[in-house]
Design a protein around this motif. Structure first.
Motif, PDB file in Angstrom:
ATOM      1  N   CYS A  70       0.845  -1.193   0.000  1.00 34.47           N
ATOM      2  CA  CYS A  70       0.000   0.000   0.000  1.00 34.47           C
ATOM      3  C   CYS A  70       0.877   1.237   0.000  1.00 34.47           C
ATOM      4  O   CYS A  70       1.682   1.442   0.912  1.00 34.47           O
ATOM      5  CB  CYS A  70      -0.912  -0.005   1.230  1.00 34.47           C
ATOM      6  N   GLU A  71       0.735   2.062  -1.031  1.00 37.37           N
ATOM      7  CA  GLU A  71       1.441   3.335  -1.029  1.00 37.37           C
ATOM      8  C   GLU A  71       1.014   4.163   0.180  1.00 37.37           C
ATOM      9  O   GLU A  71      -0.118   4.046   0.659  1.00 37.37           O
ATOM     10  CB  GLU A  71       1.158   4.105  -2.323  1.00 37.37           C
TER      11      GLU A  71
ATOM     12  N   ALA B  42      -2.098 -14.057  14.028  1.00 38.65           N
ATOM     13  CA  ALA B  42      -2.290 -14.977  15.144  1.00 38.65           C
ATOM     14  C   ALA B  42      -2.872 -16.306  14.662  1.00 38.65           C
ATOM     15  O   ALA B  42      -2.568 -17.366  15.215  1.00 38.65           O
ATOM     16  CB  ALA B  42      -3.196 -14.348  16.193  1.00 38.65           C
ATOM     17  N   ARG B  43      -3.703 -16.254  13.624  1.00 37.57           N
ATOM     18  CA  ARG B  43      -4.320 -17.476  13.087  1.00 37.57           C
ATOM     19  C   ARG B  43      -3.392 -18.225  12.149  1.00 37.57           C
ATOM     20  O   ARG B  43      -3.424 -19.453  12.093  1.00 37.57           O
ATOM     21  CB  ARG B  43      -5.614 -17.137  12.327  1.00 37.57           C
ATOM     22  N   THR B  44      -2.584 -17.501  11.392  1.00 36.89           N
ATOM     23  CA  THR B  44      -1.854 -18.121  10.280  1.00 36.89           C
ATOM     24  C   THR B  44      -0.332 -18.084  10.419  1.00 36.89           C
ATOM     25  O   THR B  44       0.361 -18.805   9.703  1.00 36.89           O
ATOM     26  CB  THR B  44      -2.217 -17.418   8.966  1.00 36.89           C
ATOM     27  N   GLY B  45       0.185 -17.198  11.285  1.00 37.26           N
ATOM     28  CA  GLY B  45       1.627 -17.031  11.364  1.00 37.26           C
ATOM     29  C   GLY B  45       2.208 -16.208  10.238  1.00 37.26           C
ATOM     30  O   GLY B  45       3.427 -16.181  10.052  1.00 37.26           O
ATOM     31  N   ARG B  46       1.373 -15.504   9.483  1.00 31.89           N
ATOM     32  CA  ARG B  46       1.834 -14.732   8.328  1.00 31.89           C
ATOM     33  C   ARG B  46       1.442 -13.271   8.441  1.00 31.89           C
ATOM     34  O   ARG B  46       0.391 -12.948   8.991  1.00 31.89           O
ATOM     35  CB  ARG B  46       1.241 -15.293   7.028  1.00 31.89           C
ATOM     36  N   ARG B  47       2.317 -12.424   7.915  1.00 30.21           N
ATOM     37  CA  ARG B  47       2.025 -11.004   7.754  1.00 30.21           C
ATOM     38  C   ARG B  47       1.795 -10.723   6.281  1.00 30.21           C
ATOM     39  O   ARG B  47       2.367 -11.374   5.410  1.00 30.21           O
ATOM     40  CB  ARG B  47       3.194 -10.154   8.260  1.00 30.21           C
ATOM     41  N   LEU B  48       0.954  -9.730   5.994  1.00 26.26           N
ATOM     42  CA  LEU B  48       0.557  -9.458   4.615  1.00 26.26           C
ATOM     43  C   LEU B  48       0.844  -8.043   4.148  1.00 26.26           C
ATOM     44  O   LEU B  48       0.976  -7.806   2.946  1.00 26.26           O
ATOM     45  CB  LEU B  48      -0.952  -9.712   4.452  1.00 26.26           C
ATOM     46  N   VAL B  49       0.924  -7.075   5.061  1.00 24.41           N
ATOM     47  CA  VAL B  49       0.880  -5.660   4.692  1.00 24.41           C
ATOM     48  C   VAL B  49       2.278  -5.046   4.651  1.00 24.41           C
ATOM     49  O   VAL B  49       3.047  -5.156   5.615  1.00 24.41           O
ATOM     50  CB  VAL B  49       0.005  -4.861   5.672  1.00 24.41           C
ATOM     51  N   GLN B  50       2.599  -4.411   3.533  1.00 27.03           N
ATOM     52  CA  GLN B  50       3.791  -3.574   3.425  1.00 27.03           C
ATOM     53  C   GLN B  50       3.343  -2.183   3.013  1.00 27.03           C
ATOM     54  O   GLN B  50       2.425  -2.032   2.208  1.00 27.03           O
ATOM     55  CB  GLN B  50       4.777  -4.138   2.411  1.00 27.03           C
ATOM     56  N   VAL B  51       3.990  -1.156   3.571  1.00 28.26           N
ATOM     57  CA  VAL B  51       3.653   0.232   3.266  1.00 28.26           C
ATOM     58  C   VAL B  51       4.766   0.830   2.417  1.00 28.26           C
ATOM     59  O   VAL B  51       5.953   0.571   2.637  1.00 28.26           O
ATOM     60  CB  VAL B  51       3.446   1.042   4.556  1.00 28.26           C
ATOM     61  N   GLY B  52       4.384   1.652   1.429  1.00 31.64           N
ATOM     62  CA  GLY B  52       5.313   2.125   0.413  1.00 31.64           C
ATOM     63  C   GLY B  52       6.218   3.264   0.824  1.00 31.64           C
ATOM     64  O   GLY B  52       6.231   4.307   0.154  1.00 31.64           O
ATOM     65  N   PHE B  53       6.994   3.069   1.890  1.00 33.81           N
ATOM     66  CA  PHE B  53       8.028   4.039   2.242  1.00 33.81           C
ATOM     67  C   PHE B  53       9.306   3.643   1.498  1.00 33.81           C
ATOM     68  O   PHE B  53      10.169   2.953   2.018  1.00 33.81           O
ATOM     69  CB  PHE B  53       8.240   4.066   3.753  1.00 33.81           C
ATOM     70  N   MET B  54       9.417   4.105   0.268  1.00 34.00           N
ATOM     71  CA  MET B  54      10.456   3.612  -0.638  1.00 34.00           C
ATOM     72  C   MET B  54      11.843   4.061  -0.252  1.00 34.00           C
ATOM     73  O   MET B  54      12.843   3.456  -0.672  1.00 34.00           O
ATOM     74  CB  MET B  54      10.136   4.042  -2.078  1.00 34.00           C
ATOM     75  N   ARG B  55      11.953   5.117   0.569  1.00 34.59           N
ATOM     76  CA  ARG B  55      13.294   5.607   0.885  1.00 34.59           C
ATOM     77  C   ARG B  55      14.124   4.566   1.627  1.00 34.59           C
ATOM     78  O   ARG B  55      15.345   4.584   1.560  1.00 34.59           O
ATOM     79  CB  ARG B  55      13.205   6.897   1.704  1.00 34.59           C
TER      80      ARG B  55
ATOM     81  N   VAL C  15       6.981 -10.754   4.505  1.00 35.32           N
ATOM     82  CA  VAL C  15       7.017  -9.312   4.251  1.00 35.32           C
ATOM     83  C   VAL C  15       8.456  -8.861   4.415  1.00 35.32           C
ATOM     84  O   VAL C  15       9.128  -9.227   5.376  1.00 35.32           O
ATOM     85  CB  VAL C  15       6.105  -8.548   5.227  1.00 35.32           C
ATOM     86  N   ASP C  16       8.965  -8.055   3.492  1.00 34.50           N
ATOM     87  CA  ASP C  16      10.350  -7.600   3.517  1.00 34.50           C
ATOM     88  C   ASP C  16      10.380  -6.087   3.345  1.00 34.50           C
ATOM     89  O   ASP C  16      10.853  -5.565   2.333  1.00 34.50           O
ATOM     90  CB  ASP C  16      11.155  -8.297   2.411  1.00 34.50           C
ATOM     91  N   GLY C  17       9.868  -5.388   4.343  1.00 34.37           N
ATOM     92  CA  GLY C  17       9.824  -3.936   4.259  1.00 34.37           C
ATOM     93  C   GLY C  17       8.993  -3.376   5.381  1.00 34.37           C
ATOM     94  O   GLY C  17       8.515  -4.116   6.247  1.00 34.37           O
ATOM     95  N   PRO C  18       8.774  -2.055   5.398  1.00 38.12           N
ATOM     96  CA  PRO C  18       7.979  -1.443   6.463  1.00 38.12           C
ATOM     97  C   PRO C  18       6.562  -2.001   6.467  1.00 38.12           C
ATOM     98  O   PRO C  18       5.924  -2.099   5.422  1.00 38.12           O
ATOM     99  CB  PRO C  18       8.008   0.049   6.117  1.00 38.12           C
ATOM    100  N   GLY C  19       6.081  -2.362   7.651  1.00 41.10           N
ATOM    101  CA  GLY C  19       4.796  -3.020   7.756  1.00 41.10           C
ATOM    102  C   GLY C  19       3.691  -2.128   8.256  1.00 41.10           C
ATOM    103  O   GLY C  19       3.824  -0.893   8.319  1.00 41.10           O
TER     104      GLY C  19
END
Length: 357
Positions: free
Chosen positions: A113-114, A136-149, A322-326
């Motif tokens: 998400c930008e 908590a249910r799946t052990g996974r994160r989904l959201v990354q925020v577009g702080f490109m710097r 996820v490999d970035g700001p969450g």
């Protein structure tokens, strides 16, 4: 979990990298979204754009026509729900982000998400809590925020230098964020939410701590500023450790796009944003170096950062990580900007109170 931990890719992979390319839907294909579509199509490996959605059908048709096999879905929520979509990139106006990100979480698919994550701290926190429940249910994160710097080679080098201790303990950070011009509808509050928000994340990224309070000062306005608006602004962040970050935000310079960051530390200093790489003075061992045209807009200045950001997002999404700001980074930035707008209106120092993590 520290800010550094949220930056680097937080969870172990739960699935093998799929043999097929990641099928991406891009929601919002204005200037930023269209740029991302072109980037995913021509420069990013392991992904393909299969759908676009935009309120302006003609624009969506035009963008989709340049990508073989890409379809147009006029309903963004339907595009997110499409079983032929594996991941979503959101570049729509910020007021739509909360609903669209929550739809991605509900479906269980990765989303980039930008900024902003949402338009205010309360709704951003709702996204954080929704993702927490999913994790908590799946052990996974989904959201990354577009702080490109964070993906810009100069910012990465600066952070590495700070972490090395070569210039000692950081004390003060000076930031400048300048645009040649902005649309006539661009307000002083938008300067906080759309421009200074990047410096919010930069401060947290470089210093690995939260912002405790914000003050906004209004210098004499430029004659180029829109009537009734304050431009430039001077924004002061007080970090939880007592360090100070100052931000000059000036969006009608008439010159070019300039973003500079200088870290002043106990044993030296370092600066980026001079179109000369990282400039360092002092430190251990002693050094003085400058590796030198100013970029016309953000796409030129941060083009490489966007490329790295999207490639790493695609690679992580295919691994189930996820490999970035969450989401938390998006929430923290929203909380600071919410306080920043309040400080702009009141002229008073305003504290930031984050929810328990």
């Amino acid at each position: 979990m520290t800010t550094a931990e949220t930056t680097s890719g937080v969870l172990p992979a739960l699935a093998e990298v799929p043999a097929a390319e990641l099928r991406v839907a891009v929601i919002g294909v204005g200037m930023m979204g269209a740029d991302h579509v072109a980037r995913l199509h021509s420069r990013i490996s392991g992904a393909k754009v299969v759908a676009v959605s935009d309120a302006f059908a003609e624009k969506a048709d035009q963008v989709a026509a340049a990508v073989p096999g890409c379809r147009v879905n006029t309903d963004p929520l339907a595009a997110i729900a499409d079983p032929g979509v594996d991941a979503v990139l959101i570049a729509s106006p910020g007021r739509f982000h909360q609903e669209q990100v929550l739809a991605c979480i509900e479906r269980g698919i990765p989303v980039l998400c930008e900024k902003p994550l949402t338009m205010d701290a309360e709704s951003s926190l709702a996204v954080v809590r929704a993702e927490d429940e999913f994790a908590a249910r799946t052990g996974r994160r989904l959201v990354q925020v577009g702080f490109m710097r964070r993906f810009d080679p100069e910012y990465a080098e600066l952070r590495t230098l700070i972490e090395s201790g070569a210039i000692g303990e950081p004390l003060v950070v000076h930031c400048a964020h300048r645009n040649a011009a902005v649309p006539p509808t661009f307000t002083s509050e938008m300067m906080i939410n759309d421009s200074v928000v990047h410096e919010v994340d930069v401060a947290r990224f470089l210093l690995d701590e939260e912002i405790a309070a914000v003050t906004v000062l209004r210098p004499k306005a430029s004659r180029h500023a829109q009537a009734g608006q304050s431009d430039p602004l001077l924004v002061l962040f007080e970090m939880t450790s007592g360090r100070i970050v100052d931000v000059e935000c000036f969006v009608t310079t008439g010159v070019a796009y300039e973003v500079r960051t200088e870290v002043v530390a106990e044993d030296g200093s370092a600066m980026i944003g001079l179109d000369a790489g990282l400039v360092r003075q002092g430190g251990t061992p002693p050094a003085a170096s400058r590796s030198t045209a100013i970029a016309p807009d953000f796409r030129q200045r941060f083009g490489r950062a966007y490329d790295i950001e999207l490639q790493r997002w695609v690679d992580a999404a295919r691994r189930g990580t996820v490999d970035g700001p969450g989401a938390w980074d998006g929430y923290a930035a929203s909380a600071v900007c919410t306080a920043g707008v309040a400080a702009l209106r009141s002229g008073q120092r305003t504290e930031i109170r984050l929810a328990p993590r």
